[in-house]
Motif scaffolding. Structure first.
Motif, short mmCIF file in Angstrom:
data_model
loop_
_atom_site.label_atom_id
_atom_site.label_comp_id
_atom_site.label_asym_id
_atom_site.label_seq_id
_atom_site.Cartn_x
_atom_site.Cartn_y
_atom_site.Cartn_z
N PHE A 1 -157.61 76.10 48.21
CA PHE A 1 -156.61 75.68 49.19
C PHE A 1 -155.20 76.10 48.76
O PHE A 1 -154.37 76.47 49.60
N LEU A 2 -154.92 76.07 47.46
CA LEU A 2 -153.62 76.54 46.98
C LEU A 2 -153.45 78.03 47.23
O LEU A 2 -152.36 78.50 47.56
N CYS A 3 -154.54 78.78 47.12
CA CYS A 3 -154.49 80.22 47.40
C CYS A 3 -154.23 80.48 48.88
O CYS A 3 -153.60 81.48 49.24
N GLY A 4 -154.70 79.59 49.73
CA GLY A 4 -154.40 79.71 51.16
C GLY A 4 -152.91 79.62 51.42
O GLY A 4 -152.36 80.36 52.24
N ALA A 5 -152.24 78.73 50.70
CA ALA A 5 -150.77 78.62 50.82
C ALA A 5 -150.11 79.90 50.34
O ALA A 5 -149.13 80.37 50.94
N GLU A 6 -150.64 80.51 49.29
CA GLU A 6 -150.09 81.77 48.78
C GLU A 6 -150.27 82.89 49.80
O GLU A 6 -149.40 83.74 49.95
N PHE A 7 -151.39 82.89 50.49
CA PHE A 7 -151.62 83.89 51.54
C PHE A 7 -150.57 83.74 52.64
O PHE A 7 -149.98 84.74 53.09
N LEU A 8 -150.33 82.51 53.08
CA LEU A 8 -149.33 82.29 54.13
C LEU A 8 -147.94 82.70 53.66
O LEU A 8 -147.15 83.26 54.43
N TRP A 9 -147.62 82.46 52.39
CA TRP A 9 -146.33 82.87 51.83
C TRP A 9 -146.21 84.40 51.83
O TRP A 9 -145.16 84.95 52.16
N ALA A 10 -147.29 85.08 51.46
CA ALA A 10 -147.27 86.55 51.46
C ALA A 10 -147.08 87.09 52.87
O ALA A 10 -146.33 88.05 53.09
N VAL A 11 -147.71 86.48 53.86
CA VAL A 11 -147.54 86.90 55.25
C VAL A 11 -146.10 86.65 55.70
O VAL A 11 -145.49 87.50 56.38
N TYR A 12 -145.55 85.53 55.31
CA TYR A 12 -144.17 85.20 55.65
C TYR A 12 -143.20 86.23 55.06
O TYR A 12 -142.30 86.72 55.75
N LEU A 13 -143.38 86.56 53.80
CA LEU A 13 -142.50 87.56 53.17
C LEU A 13 -142.72 88.94 53.76
O LEU A 13 -141.78 89.73 53.90
#
Length: 160
Positions: free
Chosen positions: A138-150
Motif C-alpha cells: 500500500f505504501l508503494c501505491g502512494a509512491e506510484f501516485l506521487w510519480a504520476v503527479y510529478l
C-alpha cells in the motif's frame, strides 16, 4: 546487555537507515540547486499549486513512506525481497534525478521520462512487495501516485 536488548539494537539500525537515507538522498537536489525558491515560485508553483514549503514537506513525507516500505520488505523473510528492494532503490534514484533534472537543470522532458520510469518501478516495487508485506504494497501505491503527479507536472512544465 542481554540478548533481547542486543536484538532490539540490531533491528533498530536498519530501521533508522531506511527511515533517514531516502529523505537525505531526496534533499540532495534541493541542496545542489541554486535559486530553487525563485525557480519554484516562477515556473513550477503555478502548476503544482503548492507553496515551496508545502512541496518540500510532501516530498519528504513521500520519501519517508518509501523508506518505511523498504524497511517492511527488508525485515521480511521472503526470498523475493531482494528484487523488491532493488525496485525501491531504482525508485529512489529516479526521484533524486527528477529533482536534479527538473528543478536544477530545467529539463522537464527528462523529468517526465524519469517519472514514467519511476511509475513503472513503483508498480514493480508494489507487485513484488505484495507477496512480501501487504503494508509495503500500500505504501508503494502512494509512491506510484506521487510519480504520476510529478510526471504530470513535468509534462506541463515541458509544454509551457
Amino acid at each position: 546487555m542481554g540478548d533481547n536488548q542486543m536484538n532490539v539494537i540490531i533491528k533498530l539500525k536498519p530501521f533508522l537507515c531506511f527511515l533517514f537515507v531516502p529523505p537525505a538522498a531526496g534533499l540532495l537536489p534541493f541542496l545542489a540547486t541554486s535559486k530553487l525558491g525563485e525557480r519554484y515560485l516562477s515556473d513550477i508553483q503555478p502548476v503544482l499549486r503548492l507553496s515551496l514549503s508545502g512541496f518540500l514537506a510532501l516530498w519528504l513525507v513521500m520519501l519517508v513512506l518509501m523508506g518505511l516500505a523498504g524497511y517492511l520488505v527488508y525485515q521480511s523473510r521472503s526470498r523475493s525481497k531482494q528484487r523488491a528492494l532493488r525496485s525501491g532503490g531504482y525508485l529512489l534514484m529516479g526521484f533524486v534525478l527528477w529533482g536534479l533534472f527538473t528543478l536544477g537543470l530545467n529539463l522537464p522532458l527528462v523529468g517526465l521520462v524519469l517519472m514514467a520510469v519511476c511509475a513503472f518501478c513503483a508498480l514493480k516495487f508494489a507487485a513484488e512487495s505484495l507477496w512480501v508485506n501487504k503494508g509495503a504494497f500500500f505504501l508503494c501505491g502512494a509512491e506510484f501516485l506521487w510519480a504520476v503527479y510529478l510526471a504530470a507536472n513535468s509534462f506541463f512544465l515541458w509544454r509551457l
